[in-house]
Scaffold this motif. Structure first.
Motif, mmCIF file in Angstrom:
data_model
loop_
_atom_site.group_PDB
_atom_site.id
_atom_site.type_symbol
_atom_site.label_atom_id
_atom_site.label_comp_id
_atom_site.label_asym_id
_atom_site.label_seq_id
_atom_site.Cartn_x
_atom_site.Cartn_y
_atom_site.Cartn_z
ATOM 1 N N PRO A 21 0.816 -1.219 0.000
ATOM 2 C CA PRO A 21 0.000 0.000 0.000
ATOM 3 C C PRO A 21 0.853 1.273 0.000
ATOM 4 O O PRO A 21 1.976 1.285 0.510
ATOM 5 N N ALA A 22 0.299 2.314 -0.557
ATOM 6 C CA ALA A 22 0.972 3.622 -0.587
ATOM 7 C C ALA A 22 1.246 4.094 0.833
ATOM 8 O O ALA A 22 0.441 3.870 1.741
ATOM 9 N N GLU A 73 -0.332 10.102 0.715
ATOM 10 C CA GLU A 73 -1.689 10.267 0.203
ATOM 11 C C GLU A 73 -1.873 9.471 -1.086
ATOM 12 O O GLU A 73 -1.123 9.642 -2.053
ATOM 13 N N LYS A 74 -2.866 8.600 -1.101
ATOM 14 C CA LYS A 74 -3.045 7.698 -2.242
ATOM 15 C C LYS A 74 -3.441 8.451 -3.500
ATOM 16 O O LYS A 74 -4.385 9.228 -3.518
ATOM 17 N N LYS A 75 -2.674 8.185 -4.576
ATOM 18 C CA LYS A 75 -2.943 8.805 -5.872
ATOM 19 C C LYS A 75 -3.524 7.807 -6.878
ATOM 20 O O LYS A 75 -4.072 8.209 -7.901
ATOM 21 N N ALA A 111 -3.345 3.247 -8.182
ATOM 22 C CA ALA A 111 -2.845 1.884 -8.002
ATOM 23 C C ALA A 111 -2.301 1.362 -9.320
ATOM 24 O O ALA A 111 -2.770 1.742 -10.403
ATOM 25 N N ASN A 155 5.305 3.622 -3.840
ATOM 26 C CA ASN A 155 4.619 3.828 -2.560
ATOM 27 C C ASN A 155 4.811 5.250 -2.062
ATOM 28 O O ASN A 155 3.861 5.882 -1.564
ATOM 29 N N GLY A 185 2.595 7.681 -3.673
ATOM 30 C CA GLY A 185 1.168 7.554 -3.396
ATOM 31 C C GLY A 185 0.453 6.469 -4.183
ATOM 32 O O GLY A 185 -0.769 6.546 -4.360
ATOM 33 N N TYR A 186 1.181 5.441 -4.620
ATOM 34 C CA TYR A 186 0.549 4.389 -5.411
ATOM 35 C C TYR A 186 0.593 3.053 -4.695
ATOM 36 O O TYR A 186 1.643 2.634 -4.194
ATOM 37 N N ASP A 187 -0.570 2.405 -4.631
ATOM 38 C CA ASP A 187 -0.624 1.010 -4.203
ATOM 39 C C ASP A 187 0.007 0.167 -5.309
ATOM 40 O O ASP A 187 -0.254 0.404 -6.506
#
Length: 393
Positions: free
Chosen positions: A157-158, A161-163, A165, A190, A193-195
């Motif tokens: 998981p990131a 802040e998730k951007k 996947a 990660n 912000g990328y899963d």
């Protein structure tokens, strides 16, 4: 894509024999033989397909000497699909069938067997038996120092802040011999912000099978990957050879080289430490000619303050790695490699960035044999080393 005989003849007829491809072909530059040029090979393919010429040893030798670097495609004014022509020709007329190829096929397709092989190599190196292995099998000399095999999670998981996947393609050689690059890729993604999803059932891209003319095996591997990856997520590749194969044979998914993907990301809150070094870049043929993403590598590395990013002289020519080519066509592979080593030596290169595991193994082996000390790394490894934790806003 693999063509029928009729489609092969039609595609070959699109070549107008203008010769613009000749200076771009590595084997033609070395041999000076039309039969080892793209237009010469296309004429041979068509003649054999039309049964004008026999499918004999000489024909096989000229086709086998082709690196599938696809430089000719970049120069062709008529956009002849040379990659499909040579893949089809190998499948129809030059399939490699031997106990060794059957054994290799099993290890490439089955991740359990592949991991067992990597564990074996790791133990051999760890207990000082690698020199013995190289005496038993000289091909082992191309192997780098193998890290302890990694058991990959299905999701990383990131950590900011998730951007979005993505899916990460491991590859057979990458998973076995270049886990540093894969781990660096996860780290960078990660932080941005990328899963990162890593499907457990993914397998080889099928490139080695196509080189051996095994279209059936290649199709099976493509189908396994198609069923393993979520079509809604981009598949990121760290080895351009894999990326090129997936680009050609897995049109249901969006395939991107990781450097190209990262250049489209938001780096606003990312700090990159300076590096007072000159980084030379070697462009893999598949990244330049098929994925057409080689410029992204330079742009990505230029995010490192104080680093000077320079193209290695002769970047338009293949290094001779080309998947299994370095083992099956070692004379030509080493002839091409000498040009790269001379460029590296002439420029006193200390850091060389390349985006393909085949290029990396081939060049690193040549450097070891000439006692040249050069850090050969994937661009993502260099970026990961210089990145600081993401600033929280």
């Amino acid at each position: 894509m693999t063509l029928s005989i009729k489609e092969l003849i039609v595609e070959a007829d699109r070549c107008v024999a203008c010769g613009l491809c000749l200076p771009h072909c590595p084997t033609y530059r070395k041999t000076g033989s039309e039969a080892d040029s793209p237009r010469g090979r296309i004429q041979l393919m068509r003649a054999v397909a039309q049964e004008i010429l026999p499918n004999n040893v000489r024909f096989n030798e000229h086709i086998d000497l082709c690196l599938s670097c696809r430089s000719c495609e970049s120069a062709c004014p008529n956009n002849v699909n040379y990659g499909a022509l040579v893949d089809t020709t190998r499948a129809l007329y030059i399939p490699k069938k031997s106990p060794f190829s059957a054994l290799v096929k099993a290890f490439i397709r089955n991740r359990f067997l592949a991991n067992a092989f990597v564990w074996l190599i790791w133990f051999i190196q760890k207990f000082g038996l690698f020199s013995l292995l190289k005496r038993i099998n000289p091909a082992a000399k191309v192997l780098p120092v193998v890290e302890k095999p990694v058991t990959w999670k299905s999701l990383y998981p990131a950590n900011s802040e998730k951007k979005g996947a993505v899916s990460l393609f491991l590859g057979c050689a990458g998973n076995a011999l270049d886990t540093h690059t894969l781990q660096a890729s996860i780290q960078v993604l990660n932080q941005l912000g990328y899963d990162v999803h890593i499907p457990a059932q993914q397998t080889c891209c099928g490139g080695i099978a196509r080189q051996m003319g095994d279209a059936e095996e290649s199709s099976k591997l493509v189908a396994l990957n198609q069923n393993s990856f979520d079509a809604n997520l981009p598949i990121l590749t760290t080895a351009s050879g894999c990326g090129a194969g997936l680009n050609d044979y897995l049109p249901t998914h969006k395939i991107q080289d990781i450097s190209a993907f990262l250049m489209a990301c938001d780096w606003t809150n990312v700090d990159v430490n300076p590096l007072n070094e000159q980084i030379y870049v070697q462009d893999p043929c598949t990244l330049r000619n098929v994925q057409k993403s080689h410029q992204a590598v330079y742009s990505l590395l230029k995010k490192i303050p104080n680093a000077t990013v320079t193209a290695l002289a002769g970047n338009g020519q293949c290094c001779g790695g080309a998947g299994a080519y370095m083992l099956t066509q070692s004379e030509m592979a080493n002839n091409l490699l000498d040009d790269k080593l001379n460029a590296i030596s002439a420029n006193n290169v200390a850091i060389l960035a390349t985006s393909n595991i085949g290029c990396s193994l081939h060049i690193a082996n040549g450097l070891r044999e000439k006692n040249l000390t050069v850090s050969v790394m994937h661009p993502i490894q260099i970026i990961a080393k210089q990145m600081r934790p993401v600033r929280q806003v």
